[in-house]
Design an enzyme around this catalytic site. Structure first.
Site, PDB file in Angstrom:
ATOM      1  N   LYS A   1       9.284  -2.890 -18.367  1.00 52.86           N
ATOM      2  CA  LYS A   1       8.768  -2.245 -17.152  1.00 52.86           C
ATOM      3  C   LYS A   1       9.891  -1.471 -16.496  1.00 52.86           C
ATOM      4  O   LYS A   1      11.057  -1.852 -16.618  1.00 52.86           O
ATOM      5  CB  LYS A   1       8.266  -3.311 -16.167  1.00 52.86           C
ATOM      6  CG  LYS A   1       7.258  -2.785 -15.161  1.00 52.86           C
ATOM      7  CD  LYS A   1       5.867  -2.824 -15.733  1.00 52.86           C
ATOM      8  CE  LYS A   1       4.835  -2.211 -14.820  1.00 52.86           C
ATOM      9  NZ  LYS A   1       3.484  -2.506 -15.319  1.00 52.86           N
TER      10      LYS A   1
ATOM     11  N   ASP B   1       1.959   3.303 -13.914  1.00 51.28           N
ATOM     12  CA  ASP B   1       1.661   2.116 -13.099  1.00 51.28           C
ATOM     13  C   ASP B   1       1.483   2.657 -11.670  1.00 51.28           C
ATOM     14  O   ASP B   1       1.172   3.853 -11.520  1.00 51.28           O
ATOM     15  CB  ASP B   1       2.804   1.082 -13.198  1.00 51.28           C
ATOM     16  CG  ASP B   1       2.416  -0.287 -12.642  1.00 51.28           C
ATOM     17  OD1 ASP B   1       1.720  -1.038 -13.340  1.00 51.28           O
ATOM     18  OD2 ASP B   1       2.783  -0.605 -11.491  1.00 51.28           O
TER      19      ASP B   1
HETATM   20  P1  NDP Z   1      -2.334   3.603  -8.364  1.00 47.25           P
HETATM   21  O1  NDP Z   1      -1.039   4.099  -7.825  1.00 47.25           O
HETATM   22  O2  NDP Z   1      -3.231   4.545  -9.081  1.00 47.25           O
HETATM   23  O3  NDP Z   1      -3.178   2.910  -7.217  1.00 47.25           O
HETATM   24  C1  NDP Z   1      -2.665   1.871  -6.461  1.00 47.25           C
HETATM   25  C2  NDP Z   1      -3.680   1.493  -5.382  1.00 47.25           C
HETATM   26  O4  NDP Z   1      -3.252   0.271  -4.791  1.00 47.25           O
HETATM   27  C3  NDP Z   1      -3.730   2.507  -4.270  1.00 47.25           C
HETATM   28  O5  NDP Z   1      -5.009   2.497  -3.698  1.00 47.25           O
HETATM   29  C4  NDP Z   1      -2.686   1.977  -3.310  1.00 47.25           C
HETATM   30  O6  NDP Z   1      -2.857   2.362  -1.973  1.00 47.25           O
HETATM   31  C5  NDP Z   1      -2.899   0.481  -3.444  1.00 47.25           C
HETATM   32  N1  NDP Z   1      -1.635  -0.200  -3.140  1.00 47.25           N
HETATM   33  C6  NDP Z   1      -0.470  -0.061  -3.794  1.00 47.25           C
HETATM   34  N2  NDP Z   1       0.483  -0.810  -3.224  1.00 47.25           N
HETATM   35  C7  NDP Z   1      -0.112  -1.422  -2.212  1.00 47.25           C
HETATM   36  C8  NDP Z   1       0.356  -2.334  -1.233  1.00 47.25           C
HETATM   37  N3  NDP Z   1       1.631  -2.745  -1.208  1.00 47.25           N
HETATM   38  N4  NDP Z   1      -0.548  -2.804  -0.325  1.00 47.25           N
HETATM   39  C9  NDP Z   1      -1.838  -2.383  -0.348  1.00 47.25           C
HETATM   40  N5  NDP Z   1      -2.322  -1.508  -1.251  1.00 47.25           N
HETATM   41  C10 NDP Z   1      -1.480  -1.039  -2.149  1.00 47.25           C
HETATM   42  O7  NDP Z   1      -1.935   2.364  -9.304  1.00 47.25           O
HETATM   43  P2  NDP Z   1      -2.788   1.659 -10.457  1.00 47.25           P
HETATM   44  O8  NDP Z   1      -4.239   1.720 -10.131  1.00 47.25           O
HETATM   45  O9  NDP Z   1      -2.310   2.191 -11.755  1.00 47.25           O
HETATM   46  O10 NDP Z   1      -2.262   0.162 -10.354  1.00 47.25           O
HETATM   47  C11 NDP Z   1      -2.906  -0.837  -9.544  1.00 47.25           C
HETATM   48  C12 NDP Z   1      -2.510  -2.207 -10.039  1.00 47.25           C
HETATM   49  O11 NDP Z   1      -2.954  -2.356 -11.400  1.00 47.25           O
HETATM   50  C13 NDP Z   1      -1.014  -2.525 -10.071  1.00 47.25           C
HETATM   51  O12 NDP Z   1      -0.824  -3.892  -9.800  1.00 47.25           O
HETATM   52  C14 NDP Z   1      -0.616  -2.225 -11.511  1.00 47.25           C
HETATM   53  O13 NDP Z   1       0.541  -2.932 -11.874  1.00 47.25           O
HETATM   54  C15 NDP Z   1      -1.860  -2.746 -12.228  1.00 47.25           C
HETATM   55  N6  NDP Z   1      -2.082  -2.235 -13.582  1.00 47.25           N
HETATM   56  C16 NDP Z   1      -2.132  -0.898 -13.842  1.00 47.25           C
HETATM   57  C17 NDP Z   1      -2.396  -0.457 -15.121  1.00 47.25           C
HETATM   58  C18 NDP Z   1      -2.544   0.987 -15.442  1.00 47.25           C
HETATM   59  O14 NDP Z   1      -2.864   1.292 -16.591  1.00 47.25           O
HETATM   60  N7  NDP Z   1      -2.354   1.910 -14.521  1.00 47.25           N
HETATM   61  C19 NDP Z   1      -2.557  -1.400 -16.239  1.00 47.25           C
HETATM   62  C20 NDP Z   1      -2.573  -2.782 -15.835  1.00 47.25           C
HETATM   63  C21 NDP Z   1      -2.319  -3.170 -14.561  1.00 47.25           C
HETATM   64  P3  NDP Z   1      -1.881   3.473  -1.327  1.00 47.25           P
HETATM   65  O15 NDP Z   1      -2.315   4.771  -1.920  1.00 47.25           O
HETATM   66  O16 NDP Z   1      -2.089   3.369   0.142  1.00 47.25           O
HETATM   67  O17 NDP Z   1      -0.476   3.090  -1.732  1.00 47.25           O
HETATM   68  O1  2IT Z   2       0.725  -3.227 -16.187  1.00 48.50           O
HETATM   69  C1  2IT Z   2       0.378  -2.575 -17.197  1.00 48.50           C
HETATM   70  O2  2IT Z   2      -0.113  -3.120 -18.196  1.00 48.50           O
HETATM   71  C2  2IT Z   2       0.516  -1.123 -17.150  1.00 48.50           C
HETATM   72  N1  2IT Z   2       0.912  -0.576 -16.139  1.00 48.50           N
HETATM   73  C3  2IT Z   2       0.211  -0.303 -18.376  1.00 48.50           C
HETATM   74  C4  2IT Z   2       1.360  -0.334 -19.331  1.00 48.50           C
HETATM   75  C5  2IT Z   2       1.241   0.585 -20.516  1.00 48.50           C
HETATM   76  O3  2IT Z   2       2.242   0.652 -21.237  1.00 48.50           O
HETATM   77  O4  2IT Z   2       0.202   1.202 -20.740  1.00 48.50           O
END
Ligand code: NDP
Ligand code: 2IT
Length: 444
Positions: free
Chosen positions: A124, A164
């Site tokens: 990461k 992420d």
């Molecule tokens: P994005 O940046 O696309 O979206 C994040 C969302 O979460 C936004 O709505 C954001 O709001 C909110 N958010 C982030 N930080 C905070 C906080 N501290 N408090 C409240 N709300 C918060 O990210 P992703 O959708 O990609 O990721 C979301 C989660 O999913 C994370 O935990 C990530 O690690 C996990 N994840 C992502 C994957 C991926 O493929 N993208 C794969 C697996 C897991 P705001 O805009 O106000 O910051």
């Molecule tokens: O938390 C996760 O699994 C991710 N942000 C996606 C990682 C990836 O390599 O696609």
């Protein structure tokens, strides 16, 4: 040292890394019984080797903003474990990013990637760069400065980053462009790339869709239909929006979405048109979820989280520790039957304890959100083959992988009373594969 002693020692050595210790403690306490059945693991001090990252890169990133001012951020990449394949995992840009948060994410990623059935190790990276309010050119310059330092440590068979929080298709494009220029190769070192230059169909959708597929597998164990169920989702980013899209297509009702400023509440469920508005709001205008409440006159909880509303299913999809013990008790009192985590470690240990005690269907992120990195693995496979697969092909593979992860959880997490402890199941299954690979490869 046995598993409990290792945990105690890690707490002594890393007292200022609460998120890392939280993730490690959950894994160690759930795999301990299985671990103790293998004295050879202890002889090789396997658990300590698996908890400590292989290496950490940390560096200053200097860049120039639109006003000509020099900005400095910290950048990181944690290469946690590559026993079963190249380091693989996302990049996070958020003002809260520090070494503890990235160490927890890299540690979790190692077990998650093991569960996917694909050959990927765990890593990461990220930066405390705050993308909010930055211009497109500022984001581009920052991405380039980050990669100017990181490029020499990553590669298609060494370490493959992706998105992420704060890193989506735009940022991956800028980072990949710079990587390609520095490394003078076009081998697909990032995943989540644009479709025109090696990206996989269904990668943007994969985490959210995969979480819903995992949920369907869990519901099937109790003969429950998703249709008409009220689902509370947190977040409004990549994971949250595609979770909502798949749920709507299956006839479920999405009653909440949120961002770091507040939560919208639509008791009758948001419509497809309203979801389309959220996609545009977040990806094109980069606005706040509050604007949705103003557009559609729905309820808005300023500064509030979704967990107080009446719902059947909760899918936390924003960030770590966003659902605490009180939230869990409120959800349970309101009759929640399933919680499936889109985010990484969104539930605090107390909340996890409540869900497990209540014996609802509770899926930890490392199982439920593994669809994203799984399709990243499929993107790597396509890049190696210099081929692209159809959306149907990728989606079918994704569904199959999520089914397989569910089966692994059932295999290792089944309790005598017939229920499944998905936390234990995911941790033990993920651990065993990495542990066996590490044993076979010696002390390195
Ligand atoms: P994005 O940046 O696309 O979206 C994040 C969302 O979460 C936004 O709505 C954001 O709001 C909110 N958010 C982030 N930080 C905070 C906080 N501290 N408090 C409240 N709300 C918060 O990210 P992703 O959708 O990609 O990721 C979301 C989660 O999913 C994370 O935990 C990530 O690690 C996990 N994840 C992502 C994957 C991926 O493929 N993208 C794969 C697996 C897991 P705001 O805009 O106000 O910051
Ligand atoms: O938390 C996760 O699994 C991710 N942000 C996606 C990682 C990836 O390599 O696609």
């Amino acid at each position: 040292m046995n598993a409990s002693e290792v945990l105690k020692d890690l707490k002594r050595r890393f007292p200022n890394e609460p998120e890392y210790l939280q993730a490690v403690e959950e894994v160690i306490t759930t795999i301990e019984d299985e671990y103790n059945k293998h004295p050879e693991f202890d002889r090789y001090n396997l658990i300590e080797r698996l908890c400590l990252p292989d290496r950490i890169f940390s560096f200053r990133i200097s860049w120039v903003d639109d006003k000509g001012k020099v900005q400095n951020n910290m950048g990181y990449r944690i290469q946690h474990n590559n026993a079963i394949g190249p380091y693989k995992g996302g990049i996070r840009f958020h003002s809260s990013v520090n070494q503890s948060i990235l160490k927890f994410l890299a540690f979790e990623q190692t077990f998650k990637n093991s569960l996917t059935t694909l050959p990927m190790g765990g890593g990461k990276g990220g930066s405390d760069f705050n993308p909010k309010g930055k211009s497109d050119m500022e984001v581009m310059r920052f991405c380039q400065a980050y990669i100017a330092e990181l490029w020499r440590h990553i590669g298609p068979d060494t370490d493959v980053p992706a998105g992420d929080i704060g890193v989506g298709g735009r940022e991956v494009g800028y980072m990949y462009g710079m990587y390609k220029k520095m490394a003078r190769e076009n081998t697909g070192t990032f995943t989540g790339k644009g479709l025109e230059f090696g990206g996989s169909l269904v990668r943007p959708e994969a985490t959210g869709y995969g979480n819903v597929y995992f949920l369907l597998n869990m519901l099937a164990t109790r003969g429950i239909d998703i249709k008409g169920k009220k689902v509370a989702i947190s977040g409004s980013g990549n994971v949250a929006t595609y979770t909502a899209k798949k749920l709507l297509s299956l006839g479920a009702k999405v009653v909440t979405m949120s961002d770091s400023n507040g939560t919208i509440y639509v008791p009758e469920g948001i419509t497809e048109e309203q979801l389309e508005y959220i996609f545009k709001l977040k990806n094109i205008y980069r606005g706040r979820i509050k604007e949705f409440a103003e557009e559609y006159y729905c309820e808005y909880f300023d500064g509030g989280r979704p967990w107080g509303v009446k719902c059947d299913i909760a899918m936390p999809s924003a960030t770590q520790n966003e659902l605490d013990g009180d939230d869990a008790r409120t959800l349970l009192a309101n009759g929640v039957i399933a919680v499936s985590e889109g985010a990484n470690m969104p539930s605090t240990p107390e909340a996890v304890h409540e869900f497990l005690k209540a014996k609802i269907l509770y899926a930890p992120g490392k199982a439920a959100n593994a669809g994203g990195v799984s399709v990243s693995g499929l993107e790597m496979a396509q890049n190696s083959q210099k081929l692209t697969w159809s959306a149907e092909e990728v989606d079918a593979k994704l569904q199959n992988i999520m089914k397989n992860i569910h089966e692994q959880c059932v295999k290792y997490g089944s309790e005598p009373d017939g229920t499944v402890n998905y936390v234990k199941g995911a941790n033990v299954a993920g651990f065993m594969k990495v542990a066996k690979a590490m044993m076979a490869q010696g002390i390195i």
